[in-house]
Motif scaffolding. Structure first.
Motif, PDB file in Angstrom:
ATOM      1  N   ARG A  90      24.554  12.180  -8.351  1.00  0.00           N
ATOM      2  CA  ARG A  90      23.687  11.896  -7.208  1.00  0.00           C
ATOM      3  C   ARG A  90      22.821  10.681  -7.535  1.00  0.00           C
ATOM      4  O   ARG A  90      22.124  10.665  -8.552  1.00  0.00           O
ATOM      5  N   VAL A  91      22.865   9.684  -6.667  1.00  0.00           N
ATOM      6  CA  VAL A  91      22.191   8.410  -6.922  1.00  0.00           C
ATOM      7  C   VAL A  91      21.275   8.074  -5.753  1.00  0.00           C
ATOM      8  O   VAL A  91      21.676   8.190  -4.580  1.00  0.00           O
ATOM      9  N   LYS A 124      27.301  11.588  -4.220  1.00  0.00           N
ATOM     10  CA  LYS A 124      26.347  11.333  -3.135  1.00  0.00           C
ATOM     11  C   LYS A 124      25.452  10.163  -3.492  1.00  0.00           C
ATOM     12  O   LYS A 124      24.902  10.101  -4.598  1.00  0.00           O
ATOM     13  N   VAL A 125      25.307   9.239  -2.561  1.00  0.00           N
ATOM     14  CA  VAL A 125      24.382   8.117  -2.699  1.00  0.00           C
ATOM     15  C   VAL A 125      23.461   8.129  -1.498  1.00  0.00           C
ATOM     16  O   VAL A 125      23.925   8.092  -0.346  1.00  0.00           O
ATOM     17  N   VAL A 149      27.956   7.946   1.158  1.00  0.00           N
ATOM     18  CA  VAL A 149      26.699   7.203   1.305  1.00  0.00           C
ATOM     19  C   VAL A 149      25.936   7.660   2.536  1.00  0.00           C
ATOM     20  O   VAL A 149      26.496   7.753   3.637  1.00  0.00           O
ATOM     21  N   LYS A 150      24.647   7.924   2.347  1.00  0.00           N
ATOM     22  CA  LYS A 150      23.740   8.200   3.460  1.00  0.00           C
ATOM     23  C   LYS A 150      22.693   7.101   3.501  1.00  0.00           C
ATOM     24  O   LYS A 150      21.969   6.901   2.525  1.00  0.00           O
ATOM     25  N   PHE A 165      18.024  13.823  -8.341  1.00  0.00           N
ATOM     26  CA  PHE A 165      18.880  12.659  -8.558  1.00  0.00           C
ATOM     27  C   PHE A 165      19.129  12.447 -10.045  1.00  0.00           C
ATOM     28  O   PHE A 165      18.234  12.611 -10.874  1.00  0.00           O
ATOM     29  N   ASP A 166      20.367  12.032 -10.343  1.00  0.00           N
ATOM     30  CA  ASP A 166      20.734  11.715 -11.714  1.00  0.00           C
ATOM     31  C   ASP A 166      20.408  10.264 -12.076  1.00  0.00           C
ATOM     32  O   ASP A 166      20.076   9.958 -13.220  1.00  0.00           O
ATOM     33  N   VAL A 167      20.533   9.386 -11.096  1.00  0.00           N
ATOM     34  CA  VAL A 167      20.289   7.961 -11.298  1.00  0.00           C
ATOM     35  C   VAL A 167      19.470   7.436 -10.120  1.00  0.00           C
ATOM     36  O   VAL A 167      19.733   7.782  -8.968  1.00  0.00           O
TER      37      VAL A 167
END
Length: 287
Positions: A90-91, A113-114, A141-142, A160-162
């Protein structure tokens, strides 16, 4: 050349574009054509085709990217921190702009997921139309058009991971709500147990006249247990640009992901080189 009758932007002749330099002077670019001029609710958006650099984006008179070398900036921004994370899923992207960061993030198959947030929808729309489409319409992407500080304040979703913080570096401009200690404290709260964050840290070459990068570094040091700096030269900026990495639950910069194929600039050697800062910069940061 004719005299400039305002602080920045197109010369009245429309043959030159004037950008204030941090040293107190100007950088003047030769213009081949004016692609679009637009005043959004937040800033002046100029896309002009420059000699040497090709189609280029200016926001409030400051160069953001060029067709000729945007890949250098965006590969440097994204890949060092994506590779440090063991499994980035998740970014969060703070500052969509031309959508190039989205392009780089989606090179990693682990990404599910971005969420890409930008305060100025018009920058994104015009960039997609005139500067080349990027995969911002990918199913993963959202897009969110909102002040990212307000977005994370109210965020209640999965952590979020990043996180990529790529907002404009004018501390008094549209991104001023990001350049606050409260923003990074809240950002830390919505990170996964293991997370990496990168922040574009403004000019490092002009470090003795530019307080921005040191200000950002000190904010991050108050929040993250590990903050590491790296820098590289961006040709179209004519400047050494600094980036800051914040780590949560990860204690070193060991790459844990393979380099995606087909990159134009970033590789293993580049990754080793950019984390070696010059002595004056190390002294300024106190590292």
């Amino acid at each position: 050349m004719r005299n400039l009758n305002r602080k920045w932007g197109l010369d009245p002749s429309r043959e030159f574009y004037w950008e204030p330099d941090i040293s107190g002077g100007y950088r003047v670019y030769k213009v081949k054509s004016v692609v679009v001029e637009h005043q959004s609710p937040y800033q002046k958006i100029d896309i002009v085709e420059l000699e040497t650099w090709g189609k280029s984006l200016f926001l409030d008179g400051t160069l953001q990217s060029t067709e000729a070398d945007e890949f250098i900036y965006h590969e440097l921004l994204v890949h060092p921190i994506m590779r440090v994370h063991p499994s980035p899923r998740r970014v969060l992207i703070c500052g969509v702009g031309e959508g190039k960061s989205v392009r780089e993030v989606l090179r990693y198959p682990t990404v599910k997921k971005v969420i890409a947030v930008d305060i100025d929808k018009q920058v994104v729309i015009l960039s997609q139309k005139y500067l080349g489409r990027t995969p911002i319409d990918d199913i993963r992407v959202k897009l969110v058009y909102q002040d990212v500080a307000e977005f994370i304040k109210d965020y209640k979703g999965e952590p979020f991971d990043v996180v990529i913080v790529d907002v404009t570096d004018d501390l008094d401009g549209p991104a001023r709500s990001v350049h606050q200690l409260s923003f990074y404290k809240r950002l830390y709260e919505i990170l996964s147990d293991k997370a990496t964050v990168v922040v574009q840290g403004t000019s490092a070459f002009s470090m003795f006249k530019n307080p921005g990068f040191l200000y950002i570094y000190r904010l991050l040091k108050e929040v993250f247990p590990f903050v590491i700096s790296y820098a590289d030269y961006i040709p179209s900026f004519s400047d050494l640009w600094i980036f800051f990495v914040g780590l949560k639950g990860i204690k070193d910069l060991t790459p844990r992901q393979h380099i995606p194929p087909d990159l134009k600039y970033y590789d293993e050697y580049t990754n080793e080189r950019i984390f070696t800062l010059a002595k004056p910069l190390r002294e300024k940061l106190g590292v």
